[in-house]
Scaffold this active site. Structure first.
Site, PDB file in Angstrom:
ATOM      1  N   SER A  36       0.613   4.247  -1.194  1.00 23.52           N
ATOM      2  CA  SER A  36       1.198   3.709   0.031  1.00 23.52           C
ATOM      3  C   SER A  36       1.743   2.301  -0.220  1.00 23.52           C
ATOM      4  O   SER A  36       1.979   1.920  -1.370  1.00 23.52           O
ATOM      5  CB  SER A  36       0.150   3.715   1.143  1.00 23.52           C
ATOM      6  OG  SER A  36       0.733   3.460   2.396  1.00 23.52           O
ATOM      7  N   ASN A  37       1.945   1.521   0.823  1.00 25.45           N
ATOM      8  CA  ASN A  37       2.437   0.145   0.677  1.00 25.45           C
ATOM      9  C   ASN A  37       1.822  -0.733   1.763  1.00 25.45           C
ATOM     10  O   ASN A  37       1.053  -0.260   2.588  1.00 25.45           O
ATOM     11  CB  ASN A  37       3.972   0.117   0.730  1.00 25.45           C
ATOM     12  CG  ASN A  37       4.494   0.666   2.038  1.00 25.45           C
ATOM     13  OD1 ASN A  37       4.279   0.100   3.104  1.00 25.45           O
ATOM     14  ND2 ASN A  37       5.177   1.811   1.967  1.00 25.45           N
ATOM     15  N   HIS A  38       2.196  -2.025   1.765  1.00 29.42           N
ATOM     16  CA  HIS A  38       1.525  -3.005   2.620  1.00 29.42           C
ATOM     17  C   HIS A  38       2.063  -3.091   4.046  1.00 29.42           C
ATOM     18  O   HIS A  38       1.696  -3.994   4.785  1.00 29.42           O
ATOM     19  CB  HIS A  38       1.629  -4.396   2.000  1.00 29.42           C
ATOM     20  CG  HIS A  38       0.793  -4.559   0.763  1.00 29.42           C
ATOM     21  ND1 HIS A  38      -0.575  -4.534   0.804  1.00 29.42           N
ATOM     22  CD2 HIS A  38       1.132  -4.741  -0.529  1.00 29.42           C
ATOM     23  CE1 HIS A  38      -1.042  -4.712  -0.421  1.00 29.42           C
ATOM     24  NE2 HIS A  38      -0.029  -4.826  -1.246  1.00 29.42           N
ATOM     25  N   SER A  39       2.957  -2.206   4.446  1.00 25.88           N
ATOM     26  CA  SER A  39       3.519  -2.317   5.790  1.00 25.88           C
ATOM     27  C   SER A  39       2.425  -2.244   6.862  1.00 25.88           C
ATOM     28  O   SER A  39       1.570  -1.359   6.832  1.00 25.88           O
ATOM     29  CB  SER A  39       4.527  -1.181   6.017  1.00 25.88           C
ATOM     30  OG  SER A  39       4.921  -1.160   7.370  1.00 25.88           O
TER      31      SER A  39
END
Ligand code: C5P
Length: 221
Positions: A29-32
């Site tokens: 995933s990512n940091h959004s």
């Protein structure tokens, strides 16, 4: 109505990260945080629009009086967004959709061994690009860009390649901008212009974006 300028309009917003499964217990995933997309959706609701928010997994509370659609993967986001897009007037893709997913998600938890683990990734569908291809003349489309270098040039290229009317470029290297924060510092690009905006509250930026989209819809396109 002066205070409900988006009355009768349907606004579709995507927000948050996507999660791309590796096995039943792991994902990429990512940091959004989803904050910018939620702020836009709340603003659109306050301006009188019918709002649909397609959201990846975030720790924010659902928005009252907004139709919430929860998804995990980019494939699921594509399905949900395309279903809602057909009759939407404004579409704002603020989500940080994963560009790649593991080629296969294992049925069982991947066991550790003494060897390296090699994971093959395949491209996810580019939802914004697809929306740009099927856009009707009365729809207004807004994309986001986040880059760590050559922000303005990359953003211009993205606006054109994805057939957006508006593109909001986040500078990741600036304090008070981008992921997790409550404020943002962005460049606002249209077909023939670029404007570097000062630091703004994410909801205030949402208002600016929606006003720009309304002006474009009214014919300044
Ligand atoms: O090309 P890039 O991914 O940087 O473009 C960012 C924009 O594209 C964002 O508006 C994001 O929501 C959207 N996007 C998408 N589908 C993807 C990747 C990005 O809609 N698979």
């Amino acid at each position: 109505d002066e205070f409900k300028p988006l009355k009768t309009l349907k606004v579709l917003v995507s927000a948050g990260p996507t999660q791309e499964p590796l096995d039943p217990v792991r994902f990429i995933s990512n940091h959004s945080s989803g904050k910018q997309g939620y702020a836009i959706a709340a603003q659109a609701r306050d301006m009188g629009a019918d709002v649909v928010l397609v959201s990846g997994p975030v720790s924010l509370d659902p928005l009252p009086d907004v139709k919430m659609v929860s998804i995990h993967s980019a494939i699921d986001m594509e399905k949900a967004v395309l279903k809602e897009a057909a009759d939407a007037d404004f579409i704002i893709m603020a989500a940080a959709v994963a560009d790649y997913r593991p080629k296969a998600s294992a049925d069982q938890k991947i066991k550790k061994s003494d060897d390296h683990l090699i994971v093959e990734f395949v491209r996810n569908p580019d939802i914004l690009k697809k929306l740009g291809e099927i856009k009707t003349p009365s729809q207004v489309l807004c994309g986001f860009a986040m880059e760590t270098q050559n922000l303005d040039e990359n953003a211009r290229e993205k606006l054109e390649k994805k057939n957006c009317d508006l593109l909001i470029a986040n500078n990741l290297s600036t304090k008070g901008a981008g992921f997790q924060t409550d404020t943002n510092i962005v460049s606002l690009l249209k077909k023939d212009s670029i404007e570097h905006l000062p630091k703004m509250d994410k909801k205030e930026l949402g208002k600016r974006i929606l006003e720009e989209m309304l002006a474009i819809k009214k014919g300044e396109k």
